[in-house]
Structure formats: C-alpha cells, structure tokens
Design a protein around this motif. Structure first.
Motif, PDB file in Angstrom:
ATOM      1  N   ALA A 118       0.841  -1.208   0.000  1.00 11.40           N
ATOM      2  CA  ALA A 118       0.000   0.000   0.000  1.00 11.40           C
ATOM      3  C   ALA A 118       0.871   1.251   0.000  1.00 11.40           C
ATOM      4  O   ALA A 118       0.605   2.215  -0.737  1.00 11.40           O
ATOM      5  CB  ALA A 118      -0.925  -0.011   1.220  1.00 11.40           C
ATOM      6  N   MET A 119       1.920   1.220   0.819  1.00 11.86           N
ATOM      7  CA  MET A 119       2.809   2.388   0.930  1.00 11.86           C
ATOM      8  C   MET A 119       3.537   2.635  -0.404  1.00 11.86           C
ATOM      9  O   MET A 119       3.648   3.775  -0.870  1.00 11.86           O
ATOM     10  CB  MET A 119       3.799   2.147   2.072  1.00 11.86           C
ATOM     11  N   ILE A 120       4.005   1.553  -1.008  1.00 11.66           N
ATOM     12  CA  ILE A 120       4.720   1.652  -2.288  1.00 11.66           C
ATOM     13  C   ILE A 120       3.770   2.167  -3.386  1.00 11.66           C
ATOM     14  O   ILE A 120       4.111   3.076  -4.152  1.00 11.66           O
ATOM     15  CB  ILE A 120       5.298   0.260  -2.677  1.00 11.66           C
ATOM     16  N   LYS A 121       2.573   1.593  -3.439  1.00 13.45           N
ATOM     17  CA  LYS A 121       1.609   1.991  -4.476  1.00 13.45           C
ATOM     18  C   LYS A 121       1.209   3.456  -4.326  1.00 13.45           C
ATOM     19  O   LYS A 121       1.090   4.189  -5.309  1.00 13.45           O
ATOM     20  CB  LYS A 121       0.362   1.098  -4.399  1.00 13.45           C
ATOM     21  N   MET A 122       1.038   3.875  -3.077  1.00  9.61           N
ATOM     22  CA  MET A 122       0.646   5.265  -2.807  1.00  9.61           C
ATOM     23  C   MET A 122       1.721   6.226  -3.333  1.00  9.61           C
ATOM     24  O   MET A 122       1.415   7.208  -4.021  1.00  9.61           O
ATOM     25  CB  MET A 122       0.511   5.428  -1.286  1.00  9.61           C
ATOM     26  N   TRP A 136       8.495   6.984 -10.569  1.00 13.27           N
ATOM     27  CA  TRP A 136       7.974   5.956  -9.651  1.00 13.27           C
ATOM     28  C   TRP A 136       9.051   5.015  -9.125  1.00 13.27           C
ATOM     29  O   TRP A 136       8.764   3.944  -8.613  1.00 13.27           O
ATOM     30  CB  TRP A 136       6.837   5.169 -10.289  1.00 13.27           C
ATOM     31  N   GLU A 137      10.290   5.467  -9.197  1.00 10.98           N
ATOM     32  CA  GLU A 137      11.378   4.628  -8.695  1.00 10.98           C
ATOM     33  C   GLU A 137      11.523   4.800  -7.164  1.00 10.98           C
ATOM     34  O   GLU A 137      11.392   5.911  -6.657  1.00 10.98           O
ATOM     35  CB  GLU A 137      12.649   5.105  -9.383  1.00 10.98           C
ATOM     36  N   ILE A 138      11.784   3.696  -6.491  1.00 14.60           N
ATOM     37  CA  ILE A 138      11.946   3.746  -5.022  1.00 14.60           C
ATOM     38  C   ILE A 138      13.294   3.137  -4.645  1.00 14.60           C
ATOM     39  O   ILE A 138      13.665   2.076  -5.148  1.00 14.60           O
ATOM     40  CB  ILE A 138      10.799   3.005  -4.310  1.00 14.60           C
ATOM     41  N   ILE A 139      14.016   3.837  -3.781  1.00 19.24           N
ATOM     42  CA  ILE A 139      15.310   3.322  -3.317  1.00 19.24           C
ATOM     43  C   ILE A 139      15.121   2.708  -1.929  1.00 19.24           C
ATOM     44  O   ILE A 139      14.591   3.358  -1.026  1.00 19.24           O
ATOM     45  CB  ILE A 139      16.367   4.445  -3.260  1.00 19.24           C
ATOM     46  N   THR A 193      13.289   9.162  -9.214  1.00 19.50           N
ATOM     47  CA  THR A 193      13.053   8.685  -7.840  1.00 19.50           C
ATOM     48  C   THR A 193      11.875   9.429  -7.208  1.00 19.50           C
ATOM     49  O   THR A 193      11.815  10.658  -7.261  1.00 19.50           O
ATOM     50  CB  THR A 193      14.312   8.909  -6.973  1.00 19.50           C
ATOM     51  N   ILE A 194      10.983   8.641  -6.589  1.00 22.59           N
ATOM     52  CA  ILE A 194       9.851   9.259  -5.877  1.00 22.59           C
ATOM     53  C   ILE A 194       9.969   9.065  -4.362  1.00 22.59           C
ATOM     54  O   ILE A 194       9.399   9.828  -3.590  1.00 22.59           O
ATOM     55  CB  ILE A 194       8.479   8.731  -6.378  1.00 22.59           C
ATOM     56  N   ALA A 195      10.734   8.051  -3.938  1.00 20.98           N
ATOM     57  CA  ALA A 195      10.776   7.801  -2.484  1.00 20.98           C
ATOM     58  C   ALA A 195      12.002   7.002  -2.070  1.00 20.98           C
ATOM     59  O   ALA A 195      12.620   6.303  -2.881  1.00 20.98           O
ATOM     60  CB  ALA A 195       9.517   7.032  -2.055  1.00 20.98           C
ATOM     61  N   ILE A 196      12.312   7.138  -0.786  1.00 23.43           N
ATOM     62  CA  ILE A 196      13.306   6.289  -0.116  1.00 23.43           C
ATOM     63  C   ILE A 196      12.547   5.520   0.960  1.00 23.43           C
ATOM     64  O   ILE A 196      11.740   6.105   1.694  1.00 23.43           O
ATOM     65  CB  ILE A 196      14.420   7.147   0.518  1.00 23.43           C
ATOM     66  N   MET A 197      12.785   4.234   1.032  1.00 20.98           N
ATOM     67  CA  MET A 197      12.032   3.395   1.983  1.00 20.98           C
ATOM     68  C   MET A 197      13.013   2.525   2.774  1.00 20.98           C
ATOM     69  O   MET A 197      13.894   1.906   2.186  1.00 20.98           O
ATOM     70  CB  MET A 197      11.084   2.502   1.171  1.00 20.98           C
ATOM     71  N   PHE A 198      12.875   2.493   4.087  1.00 17.92           N
ATOM     72  CA  PHE A 198      13.750   1.621   4.888  1.00 17.92           C
ATOM     73  C   PHE A 198      13.155   1.337   6.259  1.00 17.92           C
ATOM     74  O   PHE A 198      12.182   1.972   6.669  1.00 17.92           O
ATOM     75  CB  PHE A 198      15.160   2.219   5.009  1.00 17.92           C
ATOM     76  N   GLU A 199      13.769   0.377   6.941  1.00 17.01           N
ATOM     77  CA  GLU A 199      13.363   0.029   8.311  1.00 17.01           C
ATOM     78  C   GLU A 199      14.185   0.855   9.298  1.00 17.01           C
ATOM     79  O   GLU A 199      15.398   0.988   9.101  1.00 17.01           O
ATOM     80  CB  GLU A 199      13.664  -1.449   8.597  1.00 17.01           C
ATOM     81  N   PRO A 200      13.582   1.348  10.375  1.00 15.70           N
ATOM     82  CA  PRO A 200      14.370   2.092  11.365  1.00 15.70           C
ATOM     83  C   PRO A 200      15.339   1.189  12.128  1.00 15.70           C
ATOM     84  O   PRO A 200      16.360   1.654  12.620  1.00 15.70           O
ATOM     85  CB  PRO A 200      13.318   2.678  12.306  1.00 15.70           C
ATOM     86  N   VAL A 201      14.981  -0.093  12.216  1.00 13.53           N
ATOM     87  CA  VAL A 201      15.928  -1.111  12.686  1.00 13.53           C
ATOM     88  C   VAL A 201      15.829  -2.248  11.674  1.00 13.53           C
ATOM     89  O   VAL A 201      14.749  -2.817  11.505  1.00 13.53           O
ATOM     90  CB  VAL A 201      15.558  -1.654  14.086  1.00 13.53           C
ATOM     91  N   GLN A 202      16.927  -2.548  10.988  1.00 10.83           N
ATOM     92  CA  GLN A 202      16.872  -3.668  10.045  1.00 10.83           C
ATOM     93  C   GLN A 202      16.794  -4.959  10.836  1.00 10.83           C
ATOM     94  O   GLN A 202      17.726  -5.294  11.575  1.00 10.83           O
ATOM     95  CB  GLN A 202      18.117  -3.683   9.161  1.00 10.83           C
ATOM     96  N   GLY A 203      15.681  -5.679  10.695  1.00  8.59           N
ATOM     97  CA  GLY A 203      15.483  -6.885  11.488  1.00  8.59           C
ATOM     98  C   GLY A 203      16.137  -8.092  10.849  1.00  8.59           C
ATOM     99  O   GLY A 203      17.149  -8.609  11.336  1.00  8.59           O
ATOM    100  N   GLU A 204      15.552  -8.535   9.727  1.00  3.52           N
ATOM    101  CA  GLU A 204      16.061  -9.725   9.045  1.00  3.52           C
ATOM    102  C   GLU A 204      17.507  -9.520   8.578  1.00  3.52           C
ATOM    103  O   GLU A 204      18.254 -10.465   8.414  1.00  3.52           O
ATOM    104  CB  GLU A 204      15.184 -10.071   7.835  1.00  3.52           C
TER     105      GLU A 204
END
Ligand SMILES: Cc1ncc(COP(=O)(O)O)c(C=O)c1O
Length: 406
Positions: A118-122, A136-139, A193-204
C-alpha cells in the motif's frame, strides 16, 4: 483445540503437517498447544519461555485478557461486513493511531507485506500523477526485508537470497543503497526517484538500528529532493523500540509508515499511515482488500493500544531492553549485542552456529530465532520482566556454550 480432545498424538500431528503442508519453515521441535503472557505451553502443560514472541507479534503477551475480551465481544457483535458500511472499531482505532503517530490518514491491510504494498503503491501513484509517467522509482536498503509479495519482495534488498531467486521477473522500479550510508542513498537518487524506503531497525538484515545521523540525513535529503520518506515499522513499531512509532525516538517524521505485527495482539492486522499529501494519491478503486480493517482485528488492536497506554509499555520496553542488552553482553562467546528497546540481536563469536543454538534453546525451553548462521534475534513480548530476561540469559548462555563446546 486441545490435543487430548482430538484423539491424536504429537507424532500424528507432525505426520499430518509433513504429509499435507507445503513446508517453507524449519519447525521448532515441539507442539505449541496454548499460550499465556511470555510463555507457550506444550500438550503436557510444560512452559517455553517465548523470546521470539510470534516474531514480534505478541507484544502485550499471548492471550492478553483485554485483547481476549475485546475479540470475544466483537465476534459476538459483528465479525465481518467489508468496508462498505462504517464500523465502530475501525473509526476509533484510526483516530488513536493517527494522533499517536502524528500521521493524518490510515489505510488497513492484513499483513506487513500488504501494508508495504500500500505504501509503495501510494508513493508511485503520487509520483506518476503529480510529476509524470516515469516518476515511480523507489530506493530501499541492501539487506532490508519488506515482505514476500512481488512488490515487497523486490523492495527487499537481498537479490541473491531465496526471497528473490527463482521467481522469474521481479517488479521493476527498485534500487538498493547501503543502509546507514547517506552518501550511498544520495548517489542512488535519479530524476525518476519518488521515495526512499527503509526500516528504522533492520530486522532480518541482522538487527541494525539506524543511526541518528542517517535518519536526520535521509529526512533532509527527501525534503531537498521533494521525494517521500517511507518507513517500514512492521517489526519496529508499536512500542517495540521504546516509543509508539520507532521514528519518534529519533525525533523525525516520515511521510508514511507501515505497521503490523505488534498492533494486532495476535490477530492479522496491518496498516499504512501517511500525511494528507501522500494519502491523496488513493481514492475509491485505487486500493482495497476484503478483510482489511475487519471489526475483529480492529477491536483487538484497540485493546492492544489501550493496554500499551495504560501500562506505559513503551517506557517499560526501553528500560527492560537496556537492562537485557547489558546482561546479554556479559555472556561468554558473544561478539556484540545491538538493538533498540526489546528488538535485540546477539552476534556470536565466529564459528558458533546460531541455528544450532536456536535448536538447543528449544530443548532448554527457551524460544529464540536465528538470522543467518551467526546472529540470535529476540523480539519478546513487551511485557517481559527483568527476571524473565535473566532467565533467558541463563538458558541462552548455557546453549551457546554447549554449541561452542566451551
Ligand atoms: C520489516 C518488515 N517488513 C515487512 C515484513 C513482512 O510482514 P508479513 O510477514 O506480515 O507480511 C516483515 C516481517 O517479518 C518485517 O520484519
């Protein structure tokens, strides 16, 4: 269901699973028949100290009384209607989450992967509709994990792993940069580029918390470039790291955040919350899901939220997490311990196999997970006490020594 009521044995249960299920997990060798608080119980009532917490789901403890009551009441009132009529639990929950997270609007989903979709599509839709057909590129970050649907698994920065290999073509539009390396993200940005997406703590990826510098830097970079900062808090959110959303502990706010796991108290609910601006990309028909935001799951989530507030569970997670990490760091055979709140990774000395340690722990009635072959990850219920942490350290230390042979 209780085993004694089925007429089956543990061996029968294992045989059925092996014969009829498409197995994609390495099972822990015991039967989890029931659960309460920070413990799972087998068919004999023997307790297992649960420090993986259903992989960060059982935040308020298994079968939390308030959650059980909320679900029972809701099941007897209305279970499902789809998102055509207004429903009470959804309305109340939405206000709570938006106010607590500082976001304007929310959309519900059923799993973490879907919340990320949902977040990516938005973000992609906003880019295409407001800036042009190529925007529509996301890093995302190398070694990230965002889920197993096609968009989320391609967003996952692990191109050589079983997550991505063997499925033919992936979803276009993703690039990977080095986590906690601002320059690497700067270098990856293009005019598309439209967005940067990441985890605040990388789990896996090995339990790597973002540095303050990285968080601040990405926020600034996104503002300068006019692109969105998307935060995957599927595992880190809802007080796991000591604040309601993990980003609040860093004093920044992304443009959207995905959440799941801890918010449902064991029921399958997830969500993406966003600013008004980004949320404007979605309208009728652009996204949806049959079960998303079901009355049962929203009722459970309301109970989780209230319980967390009443018990100040974020403060508790912070305090107990700091204590736990300090105690873990004293164990022999450990290289280092890292994490945030009760999101904890133990890096073992070279040559000690974390998967074998995990198996030994099951024998000692302690439940943890392994990342790769060198890291033990623990995301226990946030209600765990210091005494339970001490017990975990005792058992884990013993199991590591057994595998290390010293
Ligand atoms: C950071 C993160 N994102 C996404 C997911 C995917 O969530 P789900 O398994 O509910 O689809 C996970 C699951 O572990 C996760 O840790």
């Amino acid at each position: 269901m209780r085993l004694k009521d089925t007429g089956l044995t543990v061996a029968d249960i294992k045989a059925k699973v092996n014969k009829y299920m498409i197995e994609t997990y390495e099972r822990m060798d015991f039967l989890a028949e029931s659960a309460k608080g920070a413990y799972l119980y087998d068919q004999n009532g023997d307790a297992y100290l649960d420090f993986y917490g259903g992989v960060a789901v059982n935040s308020v403890g298994s079968c939390n009384d308030a959650v059980v009551k909320a679900v029972q009441d809701q099941v007897a009132t209305i279970m499902h209607t789809f998102n055509y009529p207004y429903t009470i639990p959804q309305a109340i929950l939405s206000e709570k989450i938006c106010k607590a997270s500082g976001m304007d609007k929310i959309i519900y989903q059923n799993s973490g992967a879907e919340a990320n979709e949902a977040m990516i599509k938005m973000a992609r839709k906003y880019g295409v509709e407001n800036f042009g057909p190529n925007k529509w590129e996301i890093i995302t970050a190398k070694q990230s994990f965002h889920g197993r649907t096609f968009g989320a698994m391609t967003a996952t920065g692990q191109p050589d792993s079983a997550i991505q290999v063997g499925f033919g073509g992936l979803t276009p539009g993703f690039k990977y940069a080095e986590y906690n390396n601002l320059q690497s993200f700067k270098d990856a940005i293009t005019e598309n580029t439209i967005a940067i997406m990441f985890e605040p703590v990388q789990g896996e990826g090995g339990v790597f918390p973002a540095t303050q510098e990285f968080m601040d830097g990405i926020r600034k970079l996104c503002d300068e470039k006019g692109i969105f900062m998307l935060m995957d808090e599927i595992q880190a959110g809802w007080n796991r790291c000591g604040t309601f959303m993990c980003y609040q502990g860093y004093g920044i706010k992304p443009d959207a955040v995905s959440m799941a796991k801890a918010m449902g108290g064991g029921t399958p609910i997830a969500a993406c919350a966003a600013t008004d601006k980004l949320a404007s990309a979605f309208g009728p028909g652009s996204h949806g899901s049959t079960y998303a935001g079901s009355p049962i799951c929203c009722a459970a989530s309301n109970a989780v939220f209230d319980y967390m507030e009443e018990t100040k569970l974020g403060d508790h997670a912070k305090e107990v997490g700091e204590y736990f990490m300090a105690e873990l760091a004293k164990m022999p055979n450990v290289k280092l311990v890292r994490g945030r709140g009760l999101f904890v990774g133990v890096v073992l000395e070279d040559g000690i196999n974390a998967v074998e340690v995990k198996r030994q722990c099951v024998k000692d009635h302690l439940l943890v997970t392994a990342i790769g072959t060198g890291i033990i990850r623990m995301v226990p219920p946030l209600i765990v006490t210091k005494e339970e942490c001490d017990e975990c350290v005792r058992r884990l230390s013993r199991c590591i020594a057994r595998v290390a042979g010293k």
